[in-house]
Design an enzyme around this catalytic site. Structure first.
Site, PDB file in Angstrom:
ATOM      1  CE  LYS A  77      -3.963   1.794   2.700  1.00  0.00           C
ATOM      2  NZ  LYS A  77      -4.804   1.537   3.897  1.00  0.00           N
ATOM      3  CB  SER A 152      -8.297   3.295   2.822  1.00  0.00           C
ATOM      4  OG  SER A 152      -7.433   2.676   3.761  1.00  0.00           O
ATOM      5  CB  SER A 176      -8.390   0.221   5.473  1.00  0.00           C
ATOM      6  OG  SER A 176      -9.196   1.351   5.405  1.00  0.00           O
TER       7      SER A 176
HETATM    8  N1  GLN Z   1     -13.210   3.536   6.188  1.00  0.00           N
HETATM    9  C1  GLN Z   1     -12.684   3.950   7.456  1.00  0.00           C
HETATM   10  C2  GLN Z   1     -12.317   5.418   7.405  1.00  0.00           C
HETATM   11  O1  GLN Z   1     -12.598   6.023   6.443  1.00  0.00           O
HETATM   12  C3  GLN Z   1     -11.505   3.103   7.840  1.00  0.00           C
HETATM   13  C4  GLN Z   1     -10.304   3.403   7.026  1.00  0.00           C
HETATM   14  C5  GLN Z   1      -9.114   2.609   7.431  1.00  0.00           C
HETATM   15  O2  GLN Z   1      -9.195   1.550   8.042  1.00  0.00           O
HETATM   16  N2  GLN Z   1      -7.967   3.142   7.106  1.00  0.00           N
HETATM   17  O3  GLN Z   1     -11.769   5.974   8.304  1.00  0.00           O
END
Ligand code: GLN
Length: 519
Positions: A77, A152, A176
């Site tokens: 990532k 994400s 995510s």
């Molecule tokens: N979707 C969640 C957020 O927008 C979690 C994102 C993540 O785990 N980085 O914060």
């Protein structure tokens, strides 16, 4: 791959070339990768091949000393620092920034002999659930190119589902890793907070962020976790808890794996079967629980009464921490930098941040700054931290009561079309209802593919007590074993065929069409 490399029937260079060719064949239509380091990957592969020759000359001992990831291509990532490679965290504000150092996990992967192929797309600063908030355009889901891969870590999930690389690294602050794994039909594990060092990982919310693996199956995920886990002096929150060597010894035989289910106590938390859950998802998850029970597990109903506060408290705590972490992007130290005509620092700062950050990041900075401001701190931030303790206590009670792991959906729905939740931030946030409580409690959890609903992958989530990654992976391996002949296990993502067609539109073009705008 590990077996073929050891036998000498394939070289690491050949594996790297295959990965690079697969990326060139389908990534125009998928846009999983933000940077591909072909030269670096081939050089690392050649080094891995030399080490293999030496190990083979040393006989069985020599080969046994190699990590299973030795010579295997993988992706990261784009918030993992790799010396000299771009690291954008999906943000325009980091465009042009190349870290002068390796993250702890990058060092560990190099030591294991893994071949880093490149950096993968993500929502900006890991804020989002669809990868549509990437500053560099969205990624498509290999199962349906008009749909999101989740987020994400959408890039890593799509790259593994598309067969570009067998494993990839993501981060999970609120879901995510697990949610994109579910939406792309692969395995994703969020480790216990403190299991993997965050040194060299671009920070989102420091008390919630954890690094973890994506893979096509449980044993591959375990091997990648084994390579990156463990104490690092440079991250004070990384715990001195030993990494179990058994991570590399999960049963290969389905019969042996399935037998481990006998006597295991699994809890079905009723609050995770949320209203608004898609019926096909609920059916697949309940069927998986029934299969686990039929194979000898004891499945009981449990209640985690504070689950419903997970979403509200996460969206206080995570933006608060993010607003502090993002203060460092000032146009002086990293990447994007703008100069106004006034020649004063404040003007430059506003221009840099005003243009460098996307809308979702600005929304989080505003929310977080508000929640931390004098007069609101006690009402919001402190209150959220207290509720966080109650959420954790729910889990503690379930595990103290003899439950080995909880069985739940990963996501209340399957992958959605581009744009479906972009106009409504709360709808996007609500898609994380089943993953957020785990992060608030610092626990490990895994998402496993458990079937299809309307032709799209469904994720089964297993949640365990702190440091129980090995137990979760063993359970996951057992679930794979008892469902090894299911038809959905051999399905290939149907979008891949058209992804290979050079006339297929890019995800950004598709998203624009779906939004009713000309690309
Ligand atoms: N979707 C969640 C957020 O927008 C979690 C994102 C993540 O785990 N980085 O914060």
């Amino acid at each position: 791959m590990a077996a073929l490399l050891r036998a000498g029937s394939v070289s690491s260079r050949e594996l790297a070339e295959v990965a690079l060719a697969a990326i060139s064949a389908t990534d125009r239509a998928l846009h999983a990768w933000l940077a591909v380091d072909a030269d670096g990957a081939l050089a690392a592969a050649d080094a891995a091949d030399r080490a293999l020759v030496a190990a083979r000359a040393a006989g069985h001992e020599g080969l046994a000393g190699l990590h299973p990831l030795h010579g295997v291509p993988l992706g990261l990532k784009d918030l993992v620092s790799v010396r000299g490679l771009p690291c954008t965290a999906g943000s325009r504000i980091l465009e042009g920034y190349r870290p002068p150092f390796d993250a702890h996990i990058t060092e560990r992967l190099r030591t294991a002999g893994a071949v880093i192929v490149g950096k993968l797309n993500m929502d900006e600063f890991a804020m989002g659930s669809s990868t549509e908030h990437s500053g560099f355009g969205p990624t498509a889901n290999p199962w349906d190119l008009d749909r999101v891969p989740g987020g994400s870590s959408g890039g890593p999930a799509a790259a593994v589902a598309a067969g570009h690389v067998p494993v990839a690294i993501g981060t999970d602050t609120g879901g995510s890793i697990r949610q994109p794994a579910a939406l792309c039909g692969i395995v994703g594990l969020r480790p216990t907070y403190g299991r993997v060092s965050r040194y060299g990982i671009v920070a989102f919310a420091s008390s919630l962020d954890q690094v973890g693996p994506f893979a096509r199956d449980v044993r591959d995920a375990a091997a990648l976790l084994h390579a990156v886990a463990g104490r690092d002096e440079r991250d004070a929150t990384s715990a001195p808890v030993p990494v179990p060597p058994e991570l590399l010894d999960l049963p290969g035989s389905d019969e042996v794996a399935a037998a481990t289910l006998r006597g295991v106590r699994l809890g079905l938390p009723r609050e995770y079967f949320v209203t608004g859950m898609e019926p096909g998802v609920e059916a697949a998850v309940r069927a998986a629980a029934a299969e686990l029970a039929a194979a000898g597990a004891d499945v009981v109903d449990v209640s985690l009464p504070h689950t419903e506060y997970g979403l509200a408290t996460y969206y206080i705590v995570a933006p608060a921490e993010a607003s502090a972490n993002l203060a460092r992007y000032d146009g002086v130290r990293y990447g994007h930098s703008e100069r106004g005509s006034g020649g004063d620092y404040i003007t430059d700062y506003k221009l840099t941040r005003g243009h460098g950050f996307g809308a979702e990041v600005k929304r989080r900075i505003m929310l977080g700054t508000y929640a931390l401001s004098a007069g609101y701190y006690d009402a919001y931030y402190l209150k959220a931290q207290k509720v966080r303790t109650l959420i954790k206590a729910d889990f503690d009670r379930a595990f103290a009561g003899g439950i080995d792991a909880l069985v739940a959906p990963t996501s209340p729905g399957v992958a959605w079309p581009f744009g479906a939740k972009m106009a409504d931030p709360v709808a996007m946030y609500a898609s994380d209802a089943c993953t957020l409580p785990v992060n608030m409690a610092g626990l490990p959890a895994i998402s496993l593919p458990c079937g299809l609903a309307e032709g799209l992958p469904v994720g089964l989530q297993l949640i365990g007590p702190a440091w129980s990654e090995l137990g979760l992976l063993r359970l996951g391996r057992a679930y794979e074993a008892i469902t090894s002949s299911a038809a959905w296990r051999t399905a290939t993502p149907p979008g891949l065929a058209s992804a290979a067609d050079p006339t297929t539109p890019t995800p950004a073009e598709r998203a624009a069409v779906l939004a009713g705008v000309r690309p």
